[in-house]
Design an enzyme around this catalytic site. Sequence first.
Site, PDB file in Angstrom:
ATOM      1  N   ASP A 275       0.867  -1.166   0.000  1.00 35.79           N
ATOM      2  CA  ASP A 275       0.000   0.000   0.000  1.00 35.79           C
ATOM      3  C   ASP A 275       0.913   1.227   0.000  1.00 35.79           C
ATOM      4  O   ASP A 275       2.142   1.122   0.126  1.00 35.79           O
ATOM      5  CB  ASP A 275      -0.957  -0.017   1.201  1.00 35.79           C
ATOM      6  CG  ASP A 275      -2.166   0.893   0.961  1.00 35.79           C
ATOM      7  OD1 ASP A 275      -2.126   1.707   0.016  1.00 35.79           O
ATOM      8  OD2 ASP A 275      -3.162   0.792   1.701  1.00 35.79           O
TER       9      ASP A 275
HETATM   10  C1  BGC Z   1      -4.986   3.273   0.233  1.00 36.31           C
HETATM   11  C2  BGC Z   1      -5.149   2.256  -0.862  1.00 36.31           C
HETATM   12  C3  BGC Z   1      -5.017   2.918  -2.204  1.00 36.31           C
HETATM   13  C4  BGC Z   1      -3.659   3.589  -2.271  1.00 36.31           C
HETATM   14  C5  BGC Z   1      -3.365   4.250  -3.606  1.00 36.31           C
HETATM   15  C6  BGC Z   1      -3.746   4.131   0.061  1.00 36.31           C
HETATM   16  O1  BGC Z   1      -3.749   5.203   0.933  1.00 36.31           O
HETATM   17  O2  BGC Z   1      -4.949   2.613   1.481  1.00 36.31           O
HETATM   18  O3  BGC Z   1      -6.385   1.618  -0.725  1.00 36.31           O
HETATM   19  O4  BGC Z   1      -5.180   1.991  -3.231  1.00 36.31           O
HETATM   20  O5  BGC Z   1      -3.612   4.589  -1.266  1.00 36.31           O
HETATM   21  O6  BGC Z   1      -4.068   5.395  -3.799  1.00 36.31           O
END
Ligand code: BGC
Length: 737
Positions: A275
């Site tokens: 993530d």
């Molecule tokens: C989130 C993810 C997301 C990623 C990319 C993160 O802060 O937890 O779910 O896909 O950002 O934007």
Amino acid sequence: MKRFLNAIMLISVLALASCSTEPKSDIDRKVDELLSKMTLHEKVGQMNQLSGGAWLVDQAAKGEVGSILNCVDPAEINAVQKAAVEESRLGIPILVSRDVIHGFRTIFPIPLGQAATFDPAIVEKGARIAAVEATASGVRWTFSPMLDIARDPRWGRVAEGSGEDPYLDALMGVAMVKGYQGDDLSDPTSLAACIKHFVGYGAAEGGRDYNTTMISERSLRNTYFPAFKATAEAGAATLMTSFNEIDGIPSTGNKWLLKDILRDEWGWDGMVVTDWNSAGEMIAHGFSRDLKHTAEQAINAGVDMDMMSYGFIQYVEELVKEGKVSEKEIDRAVRNILKLKFELGLFENPYVDETASAKIDYAPEHLEAAKQCAIESAVLIKNDGVLPLSGAKTILVTGPLADAPYEQMGTWAFDGQKEHTVTPLAALRQEYDVIWEPGLDYSRDKDMSDFAKVRRAASRADAAVVFVGEEAILSGEAHSLSNLNLQGAQSELIAEVAKAGKPVVAVVIAGRPLTIERDLANCDAMLYSFHPGTMGGPALADLIKGKAVPSGKLPMTFLRDAGQAPFYYNHNNSGRPCNGTETLLNDIPIAAGQTSLGCTSYYLDTGYGPLLPFGYGLSYTTFEYGKPSVEKAELGRDDVLKVSFELKNTGKYEGTEVAQLYVQDKVGSVVRPVRELKRFERVTLAPGESRTVTFELPVSELAFWNIDMEYVVEPGDFRLWVAGDSASGTPVDFIVK
Ligand code: BGC
């Protein structure tokens, strides 16, 4: 445990054996060939994912970025792609990604709303449309579906998933994966899916985002893994690690999760991404010393690509030289990345047609599907005979969510344009003479100075429809709340409108289950619409007018008070389940003696039950369930349980009922849930019509991870219910021998 480890070892040996004998696919050969030409620096470049567009051209030309996120401008995407394909030494294309969570341009209801449809077909259709629109802008990878089981509505991200039930979660997840990816990843409209967040992120303690989770291995296996396993088996191309730690180990550095379970036990061969900076965050967790250490831990745990920590690109070459990360691990990661790029056909077709999206976005059939999904996602919570408002001519429309085109799209709707949203106010104006008085400007607004005006307007109307709820920003990532009542003066607005004495319909447009008990008392009917997206207005107008009939069911338990969270229907029983005799606060005498007040598991203020159970939802018509009968009351472990029952439409409207089958394993080697959803079906019946519905459930689907951590069906006594929600139904017993 020992037997389980032996089983894993056996599976691993078999997997290795099959790797060595299986003929290599064309793609594997291409990957090997390309890999053999790559320097370590180029390999690490592929493992690096950065946020941005045109300004990443230089890195792309140097082969230092394998994927970008958050750029949706086709011209910019082509510019970065050109640098990668035409200027970098090996011409490896960039993989372009984006959070396409519930639609790209045409925004569908938030995933929690989609789950309320209990209709995997409409969810798959929505994901396909999202893929068609996103790929037309050059995006080939989405970070969806989110499969996190969520049992605490204080957690803002409940909006992004399918709620509290593992079976519903798995079905919705598989539908999304199929919709995004289509039949073949190499199709130019195929959008690679990313199952996230692996794992347990939704169990954040106290519903506070990013918080610690405490989940036993058995709960992981019985509750949190199933949707990941089902979507992995359905061919999900990628998986994202989660921010949280479980039992002290952050997911991004958890080898047991990423290698032992995902690869060795499930045999999944997709690509793993972190993530956003979840590798870097292992420093704040106190699990890694510094950024270099995070890269070492993440790669050795099984991560392939680093989203935005910059740790891989800076330190991996050093780590390899120092022998802390082997080239074998690097090759594993790069192989997974290149394989996906080949599968997506990026080497043959790296560029996007810059004129395509204008012809595809918001196509009429996309809008029609989004409307249908929004209709099916709305849950009728109360109706004292006022809905549909078919006889009314003049209606008052009020409330901060009645004309909020941006807010009704909900969280993670980056690319939906509010200019294309149709609000309830606009749609209701097509159906009624509308008196429009907003009353409040936004959901947190506390200024009640217009309330007298709203009440006067209500007395001039045949009925009032009050649109309340949450602005989009109040749910989603990092938007946890400890109080789940309607914000601002929205409850007061409903109460004020009620004083006019006209029928009051409350429509809640929100990102989570709110605590709406006090509001129910002030309205005659309530429709609950999880942020419904671009076509929310026409969908709600059709429901209010009676052109459509509600059929949505709650994908999460609705609470009386946030203090009841977490609360979910499929819990284990305590040794003192409520026996139906609750002594509540007002029943307790003053200076009461130190009695135990019944000694059962409930709250003195809110009692035992929730406000509304999982699976609940009314219709304009009524349905009657006949007593279910089982074809065989004693079954072997290879049998299929067949349950039949009559479902009758006893009301005046044609309607669709989501009939649900729940099962309880009455005695287990470990305590089992009081009920578990095992099947459901949407059944449409004309007034007076009845139909025999049959659910078929292979007994093998009653398996669970037992005391020996084996996945087995334990013989014994079982009980089933067939009902319109998780708290109803007449029990029927059966035995598994
Ligand atoms: C989130 C993810 C997301 C990623 C990319 C993160 O802060 O937890 O779910 O896909 O950002 O934007």
